[in-house]
Design an enzyme around this catalytic site. Structure first.
Site, mmCIF file in Angstrom:
data_model
loop_
_atom_site.group_PDB
_atom_site.id
_atom_site.type_symbol
_atom_site.label_atom_id
_atom_site.label_comp_id
_atom_site.label_asym_id
_atom_site.label_seq_id
_atom_site.Cartn_x
_atom_site.Cartn_y
_atom_site.Cartn_z
ATOM 1 N N GLY A 11 0.850 -1.411 0.182
ATOM 2 C CA GLY A 11 -0.111 0.018 -0.004
ATOM 3 C C GLY A 11 0.858 1.317 0.011
ATOM 4 C CG LEU A 13 2.169 3.505 6.004
ATOM 5 C CD1 LEU A 13 3.168 4.636 6.295
ATOM 6 C CD2 LEU A 13 1.218 3.498 7.492
ATOM 7 C CG ASP A 37 -7.942 -12.611 3.266
ATOM 8 O OD1 ASP A 37 -7.947 -11.778 4.028
ATOM 9 O OD2 ASP A 37 -8.908 -13.147 2.480
ATOM 10 C CB ALA A 61 -6.848 -0.699 6.326
ATOM 11 C CD1 TRP A 62 -13.194 0.016 3.167
ATOM 12 C CD2 TRP A 62 -13.289 -2.055 2.306
ATOM 13 N NE1 TRP A 62 -13.822 0.164 2.357
ATOM 14 C CE2 TRP A 62 -14.333 -1.088 1.709
ATOM 15 C CE3 TRP A 62 -13.392 -3.214 2.052
ATOM 16 C CZ2 TRP A 62 -15.120 -1.751 0.886
ATOM 17 C CZ3 TRP A 62 -14.350 -3.813 0.956
ATOM 18 C CH2 TRP A 62 -15.062 -3.052 0.534
ATOM 19 C CB THR A 63 -7.909 2.527 2.451
ATOM 20 O OG1 THR A 63 -7.672 1.962 1.082
ATOM 21 C CG2 THR A 63 -7.069 2.136 3.351
ATOM 22 C CE1 TYR A 126 -10.603 3.827 6.276
ATOM 23 C CE2 TYR A 126 -10.597 5.975 6.518
ATOM 24 C CZ TYR A 126 -10.075 4.991 6.618
ATOM 25 O OH TYR A 126 -8.528 5.096 6.716
HETATM 26 N N1 LIG Z 1 -4.652 7.016 2.682
HETATM 27 C C1 LIG Z 1 -5.061 7.865 3.448
HETATM 28 O O1 LIG Z 1 -5.411 9.017 3.266
HETATM 29 C C2 LIG Z 1 -5.101 7.396 5.012
HETATM 30 C C3 LIG Z 1 -5.462 8.428 5.839
HETATM 31 C C4 LIG Z 1 -5.518 8.186 7.188
HETATM 32 C C5 LIG Z 1 -5.186 6.752 7.619
HETATM 33 N N2 LIG Z 1 -4.914 5.801 6.725
HETATM 34 C C6 LIG Z 1 -4.808 4.594 7.295
HETATM 35 O O2 LIG Z 1 -3.383 4.187 7.037
HETATM 36 C C7 LIG Z 1 -3.199 2.696 6.573
HETATM 37 C C8 LIG Z 1 -2.458 2.761 5.354
HETATM 38 O O3 LIG Z 1 -3.387 3.150 4.286
HETATM 39 P P1 LIG Z 1 -2.869 3.076 2.704
HETATM 40 O O4 LIG Z 1 -3.544 4.220 2.263
HETATM 41 O O5 LIG Z 1 -1.462 2.828 2.950
HETATM 42 O O6 LIG Z 1 -3.366 1.776 2.364
HETATM 43 P P2 LIG Z 1 -3.550 1.225 0.777
HETATM 44 O O7 LIG Z 1 -2.661 1.824 -0.033
HETATM 45 O O8 LIG Z 1 -5.251 1.208 0.474
HETATM 46 O O9 LIG Z 1 -3.186 -0.255 0.881
HETATM 47 C C9 LIG Z 1 -3.906 -1.207 1.768
HETATM 48 C C10 LIG Z 1 -3.195 -2.436 1.828
HETATM 49 O O10 LIG Z 1 -4.022 -3.235 2.539
HETATM 50 C C11 LIG Z 1 -3.764 -4.496 2.043
HETATM 51 N N3 LIG Z 1 -5.084 -5.592 1.977
HETATM 52 C C12 LIG Z 1 -6.321 -5.271 1.745
HETATM 53 N N4 LIG Z 1 -7.026 -6.356 1.804
HETATM 54 C C13 LIG Z 1 -6.198 -7.243 2.831
HETATM 55 C C14 LIG Z 1 -6.359 -8.695 3.317
HETATM 56 N N5 LIG Z 1 -7.530 -9.207 3.289
HETATM 57 N N6 LIG Z 1 -5.205 -9.043 3.742
HETATM 58 C C15 LIG Z 1 -4.011 -8.682 3.733
HETATM 59 N N7 LIG Z 1 -3.931 -7.229 3.258
HETATM 60 C C16 LIG Z 1 -4.950 -6.803 2.863
HETATM 61 C C17 LIG Z 1 -3.753 -4.203 0.399
HETATM 62 O O11 LIG Z 1 -2.891 -5.320 -0.108
HETATM 63 P P3 LIG Z 1 -3.225 -5.589 -1.775
HETATM 64 O O12 LIG Z 1 -2.626 -4.451 -2.511
HETATM 65 O O13 LIG Z 1 -2.852 -7.009 -2.105
HETATM 66 O O14 LIG Z 1 -4.690 -5.372 -1.902
HETATM 67 C C18 LIG Z 1 -2.443 -3.307 0.548
HETATM 68 O O15 LIG Z 1 -1.532 -3.268 0.942
HETATM 69 C C19 LIG Z 1 -4.512 2.227 6.781
HETATM 70 O O16 LIG Z 1 -5.003 1.918 7.992
HETATM 71 C C20 LIG Z 1 -5.472 3.427 6.616
HETATM 72 O O17 LIG Z 1 -6.798 3.169 7.285
HETATM 73 C C21 LIG Z 1 -4.926 6.196 5.351
#
Ligand SMILES: NC(=O)c1ccc[n+]([C@@H]2O[C@H](COP(=O)([O-])OP(=O)(O)OC[C@H]3O[C@@H](n4cnc5c(N)ncnc54)[C@H](OP(=O)(O)O)[C@@H]3O)[C@@H](O)[C@H]2O)c1
Length: 287
Positions: A11, A13, A37, A61-63, A126
């Site tokens: 992802g 991060l 998973d 996470a589910w984002t 969310y």
């Molecule tokens: N993006 C934002 O603006 C934001 C803001 C505040 C907080 N956050 C938090 O920061 C954290 C990182 O966010 P991000 O934006 O980096 O997330 P992201 O880019 O959407 O990546 C999500 C990750 O979760 C993995 N994933 C999804 N379903 C899965 C499953 N069933 N089993 C194992 N892995 C799974 C995905 O793998 P695949 O690629 O294989 O699906 C991917 O590596 C999250 O907790 C999010 O809630 C994000």
């Protein structure tokens, strides 16, 4: 020696955490979501039992914020139930956990930066699923670390900064919301922050981390146009009410970093400095 199990390593991060782990004297494994998973409890337990990590870093996470409104059960499976199970496995096999959460646990009605102890009140599904995940983890493993962050962007994955940089490179107009204020957070800075928890081991609990300073999405987009060398007059302010987002978003997302800094964790760079530093990589990724 530390042994890290990184979840969500593909992802925005997770890919930055992975880069850092590759350059440190840390034994790690970063299974993809098809290798592991995390909604499959038995597989998580088996993986932890076999690898015996000293730390689990959960960036999975589910984002999909709007998607969570109609697929709440799926969001809950990943953001609450799986996180609780990671906590139970960590407790059983005696490892520490760093889990990432969000400013969306707050409703954005505040006029001063949210503390870790501020009243939570998510505006959307969310945010609700993420809050339930924090609670499930801390119930299973009270010694866990939860890091709340906001407006995350980086070189990997789909994110606002990359989308706007693409428009700037193509010299397109962009209509961007000007009535939501927050702190953009470079995933690279947060990854350094996560590893500073692992190294310094402060008191467990919830910590805020976002870059220093604040802006609206509109101001962020203008800054991206400037860095790309495009005319920032192509960026037009609009109100959030004029957009048809399915999920409500908080209009104020600032997080206080006082606790983070007093715990002696990593530095908190200004958002504009961090953006400037990483933009060349984002631009080359887009070209
Ligand atoms: N993006 C934002 O603006 C934001 C803001 C505040 C907080 N956050 C938090 O920061 C954290 C990182 O966010 P991000 O934006 O980096 O997330 P992201 O880019 O959407 O990546 C999500 C990750 O979760 C993995 N994933 C999804 N379903 C899965 C499953 N069933 N089993 C194992 N892995 C799974 C995905 O793998 P695949 O690629 O294989 O699906 C991917 O590596 C999250 O907790 C999010 O809630 C994000």
């Amino acid at each position: 020696m530390q042994r890290v199990l990184l979840l969500g390593g593909s992802g925005i991060l997770g890919s930055e955490v992975l880069l850092l782990l590759q350059n440190q004297n840390i034994d790690y494994v970063a299974p993809t979501s098809s290798d592991l998973d995390i909604t499959d409890k038995d597989k998580v337990f088996k993986f932890v039992s076999d690898f015996r990590p000293t730390w689990i870093i959960n960036c999975a996470a589910w984002t999909n914020v709007d998607g969570a409104e109609s697929s709440f059960e799926d969001a809950i499976k990943l953001n609450e139930i799986a996180v609780g199970n990671v906590g139970v496995a960590a407790d059983l096999f005696e490892c520490k956990v760093i889990h990432i959460s969000t400013d969306y646990v707050f409703d954005g009605e505040s006029s001063e930066p949210y503390l870790e102890t501020s009243q939570v009140h998510p505006l959307n599904k969310y945010g609700e699923s993420k809050l339930l995940g924090e609670q499930a983890l801390l119930e299973a493993l009270p010694s866990a670390f939860v890091v709340r962050t906001s407006w995350l962007y980086g070189v990997s994955g789909k994110n606002f900064v990359k989308t706007i940089a693409g428009k700037a490179l193509r010299r397109e107009d962009a209509k961007v919301v000007s009535d939501q204020v927050g702190s953009p957070t470079s995933a690279r800075d947060l990854a350094i922050g996560i590893l500073s928890i692992l190294k310094n081991q402060p008191e467990p609990g919830i910590y805020n981390y976002s870059n220093r300073g604040s802006c609206s999405w509109f101001e962020l987009a203008q800054k991206i146009y400037e860095i790309v060398g495009a005319n920032n007059g192509l960026v037009h302010p609009i109100s959030s009410g004029s957009l048809s987002f399915i999920a409500k978003r908080p209009k104020y997302s600032l997080l206080s970093k006082e606790k983070w800094l007093s715990a002696g964790l990593s530095e908190v760079p200004n958002w504009e400095d961090s953006l400037q530093l990483i933009m060349p990589e984002i631009i080359s990724e887009l070209q």
